[in-house]
Design an enzyme around this catalytic site. Structure first.
Site, short mmCIF file in Angstrom:
data_model
loop_
_atom_site.label_atom_id
_atom_site.label_comp_id
_atom_site.label_asym_id
_atom_site.label_seq_id
_atom_site.Cartn_x
_atom_site.Cartn_y
_atom_site.Cartn_z
CB ILE A 58 72.50 -52.53 40.25
CG1 ILE A 58 73.59 -51.88 41.12
CG2 ILE A 58 71.12 -52.49 40.93
CD1 ILE A 58 73.67 -52.31 42.56
CB ALA A 103 71.72 -54.92 34.54
CE LYS A 104 75.16 -47.59 33.03
NZ LYS A 104 74.44 -47.13 31.82
N GLY A 105 76.52 -51.80 35.76
CA GLY A 105 77.64 -52.18 36.60
C GLY A 105 78.53 -50.98 36.80
CG ASP A 144 77.82 -46.19 31.14
OD1 ASP A 144 76.77 -46.13 30.49
OD2 ASP A 144 78.08 -45.36 32.04
#
Ligand code: GLU
Length: 412
Positions: A58, A103-105, A144
């Site tokens: 995202i 962002a983050k995945g 993460d």
């Protein structure tokens, strides 16, 4: 309510504390992710069967620079969770004033149930599926929950198989592949810098405070380790299975040795065994949730028994729990400030990669301290001046910076 709605509630509240009024349209632009990528990642499992995992990246906002944020492997990493975390990255990066968007995945998977080769294949498939949307000036992933430097090495290798050697494509890599010194301890070190600044500012002796830490992974273990080296009194720690308590302090050096071999706190001497919920409600001065989100919620907020909650995890306190904590005079130091050490050192890693340079650990730690301390004072001063809590202060500083840049670029 899902975590993404919860983050937006906090943001909307913070938007009434920014320097200039913003339109509803601008707020919509700032709260909605700019791009949501959903991919199916089929891999052949060791038993010969094919299994399909869902992955997300995202990209929340890139007004201030390339998208930046970690990739999480966790069964709960669904689209709303990853969206919430991507938004937090935008406000975190803006607050500490590094030139990145957010962002983050994530992949919805229980990483501990996969073998090393299954994880490598899954990481490779995921990276190749989102490859077009990555790049050192476009989007730079990092570790993460459930991922680590090995995962980043695989991502770098997969991206490189198409684009050639590009270390700046991910941060949190092994040092041998261009990773930064001090990146593995950076989030925990940043948390301890924040605790030290609070103590200085409020004239508290950190050696007379009791600390309880929830989570003994990449973040919690380092907080415990660094705080213990400074001779701080850590009365309780926990992992997913439960925790341990000793009013007079736990010997963290011995505990880390024990945990590395046993992978559990069981059979550790001179401690009482407690549940995870008991850890959260332990009487202490600094309660440090350093694991997953929403662990302090309306079921337990009333029983929190600390003076400060230090959000080392992302989004560990729900908005309704925060109100309860506030009514009990418990100060919450927000995630976007407290756990920013990781992405700050990611920024140093990215710079080192772009310049093909290697910084000494002393330089990394002292630059980290400078940046995070400055952000702490900005948050603290605004909170005092406007009589608002630390979260509203931190989010509104981030919002102001993003809006200002969006204006300069002609978005709004
Ligand atoms: N996953 C970390 C965070 O939530 C680090 C992100 C990064 O280094 O890009 O802040």
């Amino acid at each position: 309510m899902n975590p993404y709605d919860e983050i937006n509630i906090k943001l909307l509240e913070a938007s009434s504390h920014i320097s200039n009024k913003v339109s509803d349209g601008t707020l919509e632009m700032l709260t909605k992710p700019w791009r949501e990528i959903v991919v199916s990642c089929p891999i052949k499992m060791d038993d010969g069967n094919t299994k399909v995992f869902t992955g997300y990246r995202i990209q929340h906002n890139a007004v201030r620079g390339p998208y930046k944020g970690g990739v999480r492997y966790h069964p709960d990493a669904d689209q709303n969770e990853v969206k919430a975390l991507s938004s937090l990255m935008t406000w975190k990066n803006a607050l500490v004033n590094i030139p990145f968007g957010g962002a983050k995945g994530g992949i919805q998977v229980s990483a501990s149930e996969l073998s090393k080769s299954e994880l490598r294949n899954l990481t490779r498939r995921y990276t190749l599926s989102i490859d077009k949307f990555l790049g050192p000036n476009t989007d730079i992933p990092a570790p993460d929950l459930g991922t680590n430097s090995q995962t980043m090495a695989w991502m770098m290798d997969s991206y490189g198989s198409i684009h050639g050697y590009t270390p700046a494509i991910v941060t949190g890599k092994p040092v041998e592949l261009g990773g930064s010194e001090g990146r593995d301890s950076a989030t925990g070190r940043g948390v301890v810098f924040i605790i030290d600044e609070i103590c200085k500012k409020l004239s508290l002796d950190p050696h007379k405070q009791d600390f309880a830490i929830q989570g003994f992974g990449q973040v919690g273990k380092w907080i415990a380790n660094i705080a213990y080296q400074k001779k701080y009194n850590i009365v309780a720690v926990s992992d997913v299975k439960g925790g341990i308590y000793n009013k007079n302090g736990i010997d963290i050096t011995e505990l880390i040795k024990h945990y590395e071999i046993e992978k559990t706190f069981q059979n550790f001497k001179n401690v009482e065994f407690i549940t995870n919920n008991e850890l959260l409600t332990t009487k202490c001065d600094f309660l440090i949730p350093a694991a997953i989100e929403r662990v302090i919620n309306n079921t337990n907020a009333d029983n929190i028994n600390s003076k400060f909650v230090i959000e080392a995890a992302n989004h560990p306190v729900t908005p309704d729990a925060e109100k309860i904590l506030e009514s009990k005079n418990i100060s919450v130091l927000p995630d976007t400030l407290v756990n920013s050490g990781g992405v700050i050192v990611s920024y140093f890693e990215w710079i080192q990669n772009l310049y093909q340079h290697h910084w000494e650990i002393e330089r990394v730690n002292s630059e980290l301290q400078k940046i995070i301390t400055k952000a702490f004072h900005e948050v603290f001063d605004k909170s005092e001046k406007e009589n608002i809590n630390y979260r509203l202060s931190a989010l509104s500083i981030g919002l102001d910076r993003v809006i200002h840049t969006a204006n300069l670029r002609g978005y709004i």
